[in-house]
Design a protein around this motif. Structure first.
Motif, PDB file in Angstrom:
ATOM      1  N   ILE A  96      -2.289   4.361  -0.597  1.00  0.00           N
ATOM      2  CA  ILE A  96      -2.587   3.102  -0.788  1.00  0.00           C
ATOM      3  C   ILE A  96      -1.987   2.205  -1.595  1.00  0.00           C
ATOM      4  N   VAL A 120      -6.873  -8.206  -3.013  1.00  0.00           N
ATOM      5  CA  VAL A 120      -6.925  -7.329  -1.737  1.00  0.00           C
ATOM      6  C   VAL A 120      -8.017  -7.727  -0.902  1.00  0.00           C
ATOM      7  N   LYS A 138       3.386  -5.879  -3.970  1.00  0.00           N
ATOM      8  CA  LYS A 138       2.955  -4.778  -2.868  1.00  0.00           C
ATOM      9  C   LYS A 138       4.017  -4.558  -2.095  1.00  0.00           C
TER      10      LYS A 138
HETATM   11  P1  AMP Z   1      -4.860  -1.694  -3.519  1.00  0.00           P
HETATM   12  O1  AMP Z   1      -4.918  -2.894  -4.718  1.00  0.00           O
HETATM   13  O2  AMP Z   1      -3.645  -1.871  -2.655  1.00  0.00           O
HETATM   14  O3  AMP Z   1      -5.174  -0.551  -4.052  1.00  0.00           O
HETATM   15  O4  AMP Z   1      -6.332  -2.063  -2.621  1.00  0.00           O
HETATM   16  C1  AMP Z   1      -7.539  -2.229  -3.390  1.00  0.00           C
HETATM   17  C2  AMP Z   1      -8.420  -1.438  -2.497  1.00  0.00           C
HETATM   18  O5  AMP Z   1      -8.563  -1.843  -1.051  1.00  0.00           O
HETATM   19  C3  AMP Z   1      -8.073   0.159  -2.500  1.00  0.00           C
HETATM   20  O6  AMP Z   1      -8.565   0.844  -3.342  1.00  0.00           O
HETATM   21  C4  AMP Z   1      -8.641   0.547  -1.150  1.00  0.00           C
HETATM   22  O7  AMP Z   1      -9.974   0.491  -1.328  1.00  0.00           O
HETATM   23  C5  AMP Z   1      -8.687  -0.901  -0.357  1.00  0.00           C
HETATM   24  N1  AMP Z   1      -7.400  -0.582   0.673  1.00  0.00           N
HETATM   25  C6  AMP Z   1      -6.163  -1.200   0.348  1.00  0.00           C
HETATM   26  N2  AMP Z   1      -5.300  -0.928   1.355  1.00  0.00           N
HETATM   27  C7  AMP Z   1      -6.109  -0.492   2.450  1.00  0.00           C
HETATM   28  C8  AMP Z   1      -5.762   0.048   3.804  1.00  0.00           C
HETATM   29  N3  AMP Z   1      -4.711  -0.103   4.145  1.00  0.00           N
HETATM   30  N4  AMP Z   1      -6.830   0.601   4.300  1.00  0.00           N
HETATM   31  C9  AMP Z   1      -8.105   0.798   3.912  1.00  0.00           C
HETATM   32  N5  AMP Z   1      -8.270   0.228   2.635  1.00  0.00           N
HETATM   33  C10 AMP Z   1      -7.210  -0.314   1.777  1.00  0.00           C
END
Ligand code: AMP
Ligand code: GLY
Length: 423
Positions: A288, A159, A107
């Motif tokens: 994201i 996450v 990340k």
């Molecule tokens: P990721 O693995 O980074 O895609 O995160 C998994 C899920 O967490 C995403 O599909 C979003 O629904 C939520 N998410 C991740 N980052 C954020 C953020 N900065 N703000 C709000 N929701 C987030």
């Protein structure tokens, strides 16, 4: 041409379905595949992370191109393995090399890439066990909810989104000092929370040029109304109705172009899919996450909407000629509904015989977690089947999928009845 697809899920079944329609294909192989992929090619019993085993089969079957479905062989360096082997180095691999695969594998790497190339994303800082106290201080500067992300691959579970500051501090400590997500949480990225609606865009690049594939929205939670535990994905819709021309133009100008140009500026040779997870906040797109592969179940709606020959598209990618490729897209909507095993996404039931597949009409059944046992199709994974349909709009497509799902049965089968509820 002889093509090998690595992977065993609904994504790989969809790629196999589409490649099998191409008259350029002589032999299609899927490793390890599932009960569905064996309708489109020959399954090879191997683990895609065992690169020597992949090599053996590639040479034995005179395979001329490899399409990598999941992220882990990419993050583990399968493309680099091919490039460094005299017998394999001229066989194109669709999927980035290990360095670029960190866009999904780390990340922090992805955040640094976005910052460096001015790609809109949430504010962040990253922390290790040595800087835990600084992490607490950073959390205090943010408003709830708090977003904590394990830096490395954590099978979609890394996450955490927490409403309470103390809970966020406790979890940060758990992740860093007690390695809550193993080595994946040696480093933790803390992000500003973005409030908006999510969708994904998919790009295929040859390193110089790119083609934008149909966009999609998936539904990750197990429960109706987006409640409950995260899954790999319970359904998907393409195109995304709220992504109008103006918004998609912003996505291309502010995100896709800077991403592809960023590869060039950073000297990253990237051949393969870029899956960009987006969030729309006040009509503006932010990133994201990046994934270095196609999404699952997004593939089950994106690929069926591509009218062009997929082999031609991959050949153009390998030959770095995507600038001259004209992608033809089906204007209809496509939706897919995942049928999952009882218990999923926690410990789930397996070996359940599936009936009714032959009575499905005007939908496509993509197998995800299935296997053949005494010539019968049985469940072997959490996500079992994806039922894809077309329609004039997504509602019509959904109606068609749900109509066919009535005919399919296996013990403790579960699925969401509200895909698209928020659109
Ligand atoms: P990721 O693995 O980074 O895609 O995160 C998994 C899920 O967490 C995403 O599909 C979003 O629904 C939520 N998410 C991740 N980052 C954020 C953020 N900065 N703000 C709000 N929701 C987030
Ligand atoms: N459906 C989300 C993913 O493939 O990561």
């Amino acid at each position: 041409m002889n093509i090998l697809i690595l992977g065993s899920g609904g994504r790989e079944c969809t790629l196999a379905w589409k490649l099998a329609q191409s008259n350029k294909i002589k032999n299609l192989f899927i490793a390890p595949g599932n009960a569905g992929t064996s309708d489109y090619g020959e399954n090879l019993d191997l683990n895609p992370n065992d690169f020597e085993a992949v090599k053996k089969e590639v040479l034995e079957h005179n395979i001329q191109m490899v399409i990598v479905g999941p992220e882990d062989p990419l993050v583990n360096g399968i493309h680099d393995f091919f490039l460094s082997d005299d017998a394999l180095k001229n066989i194109p691999v669709i999927g980035p090399q290990k360095y670029a695969a960190q866009l999904e594998g780390s990340k922090e790497f992805a955040k640094k890439f976005m910052y460096r190339h001015n790609i809109p994303t949430a504010k962040y800082k990253s922390f290790t066990v040595e800087t835990l106290e600084k992490g607490f201080d950073f959390l205090e500067t943010l408003d709830a909810p708090y977003v904590l992300k394990a830096d490395g691959l954590a099978a979609g579970k890394g996450v955490l989104i927490l409403n309470d500051l103390q809970e966020a501090k406790d979890e940060l400590k758990e992740m860093l000092t007690n390695k809550k997500f193993g080595d994946a949480s040696t480093k933790v990225v803390i992000e500003e929370f973005l409030d908006g609606i999510e969708m994904s865009t998919f790009v295929l690049t040859d390193g110089k040029n790119y083609v934008i594939l149909p966009n999609a929205k998936d539904y990750k939670r197990i429960g109706e109304g987006d409640k409950g535990l995260n899954t790999g994905g319970m359904g998907a819709i393409s195109p995304v109705p709220f992504a109008d021309k103006e918004f998609l133009n912003k996505v291309e100008e502010r995100i896709i172009k800077p991403t592809i140009n960023g590869f060039k500026k950073d000297n990253i040779s990237y051949v393969g899919f870029v899956f960009i997870g987006l969030i729309k906040v006040n009509n503006e797109p932010l990133v994201i996450e990046y994934n270095v592969r196609m999404g699952d179940p997004e593939t089950e709606v994106v690929i069926p909407r591509i009218k062009s020959d997929l082999t031609d598209l991959f050949i153009a990618t390998a030959e770095k000629k995507l600038d001259t490729f004209k992608l033809e897209v089906d204007e209809r909507s496509a939706t897919t509904i995942m049928l999952v095993s009882g218990g999923y996404p926690e410990a789930y039931e397996k070996n359940k015989e599936i009936s009714g597949l032959d009575s499905v009409e005007d939908s496509i059944v993509f197998h995800a977690g299935t296997t053949l046992k005494n010539d019968k199709v049985v469940s072997s994974g959490g996500r079992v089947l994806a039922i894809t349909s077309y329609g004039e709009d997504f509602k019509q497509a959904l109606t068609q999928s749900y109509k066919n799902i009535e005919k399919i049965k296996f013990d403790q089968m579960n699925y969401r009845t509200d895909i698209g509820f928020d659109l």
